[in-house]
Design an enzyme around this catalytic site. Structure first.
Site, mmCIF file in Angstrom:
data_model
loop_
_atom_site.group_PDB
_atom_site.id
_atom_site.type_symbol
_atom_site.label_atom_id
_atom_site.label_comp_id
_atom_site.label_asym_id
_atom_site.label_seq_id
_atom_site.Cartn_x
_atom_site.Cartn_y
_atom_site.Cartn_z
ATOM 1 C CE LYS A 50 -14.722 4.414 1.180
ATOM 2 N NZ LYS A 50 -14.726 3.277 0.240
ATOM 3 C CB THR A 61 -9.423 -1.624 10.759
ATOM 4 O OG1 THR A 61 -10.090 -0.740 9.844
ATOM 5 C CG2 THR A 61 -7.976 -1.176 10.959
ATOM 6 N N GLY A 98 -13.334 -1.486 9.256
ATOM 7 C CA GLY A 98 -14.230 -0.384 9.588
ATOM 8 C C GLY A 98 -15.044 0.093 8.398
ATOM 9 N NE ARG A 120 -2.433 -1.869 3.281
ATOM 10 C CZ ARG A 120 -3.028 -2.137 4.434
ATOM 11 N NH1 ARG A 120 -4.226 -1.620 4.674
ATOM 12 N NH2 ARG A 120 -2.452 -2.911 5.325
#
EC number: 2.7.6.1
Length: 315
Positions: free
Chosen positions: A195, A226, A228, A96
């Site tokens: 988003k 994560t 999320g 990443r």
């Protein structure tokens, strides 16, 4: 078949064992441990002179330890006169960090790792679902980037009673991946989650492009960290009337608060592969199912050793 030898470090021993069984080979005899001061200790305990050697080692957490194990193993095998060394890195850590965003004063660590591997004597790299495919260009040696999607799609088609499914990309950047999955799923419909943060200090808003009401949604991504964002996406889909939400990803990074996030009622099931071992905390959720890529990776290893086409596996 040439004289193939398989070795593994401590990152993914179970996956390495499955691959070796698929190839009807035993894992090579090597000591991979630590000295009393924490430094990595490697010793190859068998003859590898002239052999076609494959080291199976994901560079997942603890990332630096697993990366250094791989590097030191390559050096040990090179000094032992291995004929060719292929680093089989099912999950390529640091992927990443592949660019400087807005010219920030940050490293391109994916390039650093690529240089590191090349400099110690790796002849070839075999990896799976690189976070950014252009990372292949960071290497001075050939890179084969295989895809976990056939294994994931096979599970979608055979193992789950999907009702009117729709493939969902969790962001704009994942549209190409989602489109490829949708095509393999008999050209099923697709939706995209866009988003946006309207302005500073305002909560992120998720716009869903596509009709998901009353449908089984299949969220697809290359990795889950994560979890999320994934859970927020699942909640947004349920709010728009989705019947069930399944998440599919190749790499189960599952860091930080992943266990807490994945416990969300919005996610009906999470399906990942064995490129990264699951922690006991994640296993205890009884919501995460693991598919193996051992068959695909074993076939890729066989083809590399026999100088056969890798791309033919996906056509």
């Amino acid at each position: 078949m040439p004289d193939i030898k398989l070795f593994t470090g401590n990152a993914t021993p179970e996956l390495a064992k499955r691959i070796s069984e698929r190839l009807y080979l035993s894992l090579g005899d090597a000591t991979v441990g630590r000295f009393s001061d924490g430094e990595i200790q490697v010793q190859i305990n068998e003859n590898v002179r002239g052999s076609d050697v494959f080291i199976i080692q994901s560079t997942c957490a603890p990332t630096n330890d697993n990366l250094m194990e791989l590097i030191v193993m390559v050096d040990a095998l090179r000094r032992a006169s291995a004929g060719r060394i292929t680093a089989v890195i099912p999950y390529f850590g640091y992927a990443r960090q592949d660019r400087r965003v807005r010219s920030a004063r940050v490293p391109i660590t994916a390039k650093v790792v690529a240089d590191f591997l090349s400099s110690v004597g790796v002849d070839r790299v075999l990896t799976c679902d690189l976070h950014a495919e252009q990372i292949q260009g960071f290497f001075d040696v050939p890179v084969d980037n295989v895809f976990g999607s056939p294994v994931l799609v096979h599970d979608m088609l055979k193992k789950i009673d999907m009702q009117n499914p729709i493939v969902v990309s969790p962001d704009i950047g994942g549209v190409v991946r989602a489109r490829a999955i949708a095509k393999l799923l008999n050209d099923t419909d697709m939706a995209i989650i866009d988003k946006r943060r309207p302005r500073a200090n305002v909560a992120q808003v998720m716009h869903i492009i596509g009709d998901v009401a009353g449908r089984d949604c299949i969220l697809v991504d290359d990795m889950i960290d994560t979890g999320g964002t994934l859970c927020k996406a699942a909640e947004a889909l349920k709010e728009r009337g989705a019947k069930r939400v399944f998440a599919y990803a190749t790499h189960a990074v599952f860091s930080g608060s992943a266990a807490k996030n994945l416990a969300s009622d919005a996610l009906d099931e999470v399906v990942v592969t064995d490129t990264i071992p699951l922690s006991p905390e994640i296993k205890a959720l009884n919501k995460v199912r693991v598919l193996t890529l051992s068959g695909m990776l074993a076939e890729a290893i066989r083809r590399i050793s026999n100088e056969e086409s890798i791309s033919a596996m996906f056509t």
